[in-house]
Write a protein that holds these residues in place. Sequence first.
Motif, short mmCIF file in Angstrom:
data_model
loop_
_atom_site.label_atom_id
_atom_site.label_comp_id
_atom_site.label_asym_id
_atom_site.label_seq_id
_atom_site.Cartn_x
_atom_site.Cartn_y
_atom_site.Cartn_z
N GLU A 1 1.14 -1.34 0.10
CA GLU A 1 0.04 -0.07 0.11
C GLU A 1 0.93 1.24 -0.08
N LYS A 2 2.05 1.06 0.80
CA LYS A 2 2.98 2.18 0.83
C LYS A 2 3.53 2.67 -0.65
N GLU A 3 3.75 1.81 -1.35
CA GLU A 3 4.20 2.03 -2.93
C GLU A 3 2.90 2.50 -3.69
N VAL A 4 1.87 1.97 -3.25
CA VAL A 4 0.74 2.35 -4.39
C VAL A 4 0.46 3.93 -3.90
N LEU A 5 0.50 4.27 -2.56
CA LEU A 5 0.22 5.87 -2.32
C LEU A 5 1.16 6.61 -2.81
N SER A 6 2.35 6.38 -2.81
CA SER A 6 3.55 7.20 -3.30
C SER A 6 3.36 7.35 -4.64
N ARG A 7 2.93 6.50 -5.51
CA ARG A 7 2.81 6.31 -7.05
C ARG A 7 1.60 6.92 -7.43
N VAL A 8 0.50 6.67 -6.69
CA VAL A 8 -0.48 7.17 -7.00
C VAL A 8 -0.80 8.97 -6.96
N ARG A 9 0.05 9.46 -5.88
CA ARG A 9 0.05 10.74 -5.42
C ARG A 9 0.33 11.49 -6.58
N PRO A 10 1.43 11.36 -7.48
CA PRO A 10 1.59 12.41 -8.59
C PRO A 10 0.71 12.33 -9.76
N LEU A 11 0.05 11.07 -9.71
CA LEU A 11 -0.93 11.14 -10.72
C LEU A 11 -2.40 11.77 -10.39
N ALA A 12 -2.50 11.96 -9.06
CA ALA A 12 -3.64 12.55 -8.67
C ALA A 12 -3.45 14.08 -8.89
N GLU A 13 -2.14 14.40 -8.54
CA GLU A 13 -2.18 15.87 -8.73
C GLU A 13 -2.18 16.35 -10.24
N ARG A 14 -1.50 15.38 -10.97
CA ARG A 14 -1.53 15.67 -12.62
C ARG A 14 -3.00 15.53 -12.91
N ALA A 15 -3.70 14.75 -12.51
CA ALA A 15 -5.29 14.77 -12.96
C ALA A 15 -5.91 16.04 -12.43
N ALA A 16 -5.87 16.54 -11.45
CA ALA A 16 -6.32 17.54 -10.64
C ALA A 16 -5.85 18.82 -11.60
N ARG A 17 -4.63 18.92 -11.87
CA ARG A 17 -4.14 20.28 -12.46
C ARG A 17 -4.63 20.13 -13.99
N ALA A 18 -4.98 19.09 -14.74
CA ALA A 18 -5.37 18.89 -16.03
C ALA A 18 -7.05 18.66 -15.86
N LYS A 19 -7.70 19.31 -15.00
CA LYS A 19 -9.21 19.39 -15.04
C LYS A 19 -9.81 19.64 -16.27
N GLU A 20 -9.44 20.44 -17.22
CA GLU A 20 -9.95 20.44 -18.49
C GLU A 20 -10.29 19.35 -19.37
N SER A 21 -9.34 18.20 -18.90
CA SER A 21 -9.53 17.03 -19.64
C SER A 21 -10.71 16.09 -19.08
N TRP A 22 -11.37 16.43 -18.07
CA TRP A 22 -12.49 15.71 -17.71
C TRP A 22 -13.25 16.50 -16.90
N LEU A 23 -13.18 17.50 -16.24
CA LEU A 23 -14.10 18.12 -15.37
C LEU A 23 -15.29 18.57 -16.16
N LYS A 24 -16.70 18.40 -15.78
CA LYS A 24 -17.92 18.81 -16.36
C LYS A 24 -18.59 19.82 -15.33
N PRO A 25 -19.35 20.59 -16.16
CA PRO A 25 -20.39 21.48 -15.10
C PRO A 25 -21.24 20.63 -13.86
N HIS A 26 -21.62 19.46 -14.42
CA HIS A 26 -22.42 18.85 -13.36
C HIS A 26 -21.67 18.18 -12.36
N HIS A 27 -20.42 18.14 -12.69
CA HIS A 27 -19.47 17.74 -11.42
C HIS A 27 -19.73 18.75 -10.04
N PHE A 28 -20.06 19.89 -10.27
CA PHE A 28 -20.22 20.92 -9.20
C PHE A 28 -21.53 20.79 -8.60
N VAL A 29 -22.32 20.00 -9.14
CA VAL A 29 -23.54 19.88 -8.48
C VAL A 29 -23.46 19.18 -7.07
#
Length: 202
Positions: free
Chosen positions: A37-65
């Motif tokens: 699990e420790k390795e999963v967390l350390s490797r998923v962490r940068p992916l989560a940051e990347r996805a969050a900063r690339a929100k234009e790729s996936w975030l839609k208006p209904h996700h704010f509801v």
Amino acid sequence: MRPRRYSRSFPQLSTSPYSIPDLVADLKRICAEAADEKEVLSRVRPLAERAARAKESWLKPHHFVADAEQGFGVSLLHEEPDHSLAVFAISWLPDRGTPPHDHGTWAVVAGVDGLEKNEFYERADDRSRKGYAELKRIGGRSFDVGEVVAMPAGTIHSVWNETSKVTVSLHIYGRHINHTARSQFDADKRTETPYLVKVAGE
Ligand SMILES: [Fe+2]
């Protein structure tokens, strides 16, 4: 020395596209390769940051509801057929949040839009009484856009939106949180009860 013919500059804040299917493919590879699990967390962490900063790729208006009764809105972006590897966009109404809770699995959360306050707790009782729990607050921190909190299974936290706008965060779990038999806690009443959330469209 040969003169440099030209120089190149790169914008510091550029983000490359990163879709949810891209993220899921990376998550599957990491979970298959990681030793623990420790390795999963350390490797998923940068992916989560990347996805969050690339929100234009996936975030839609209904996700704010958000669900007014629940205080937040839960949009499922992905889960495997066995409910593993669940990805959600969660929106938070102003001055609303969650009680202290655990997840029953590992969790990686990244701020996508707005500041979200997390408080962290640990159990202060010996877990011998069913439905009884004493919590001790051990820290707190607010997470802004692109900032990530990675939580091993067993972590207890609460989330609160102290801002005046709806906030959104990206949540990645080892398993869909309605399929982990996880708990919520009332620190004053010293209770532990099952914690299920309403998921949009379910
Ligand atoms: Fe949580």
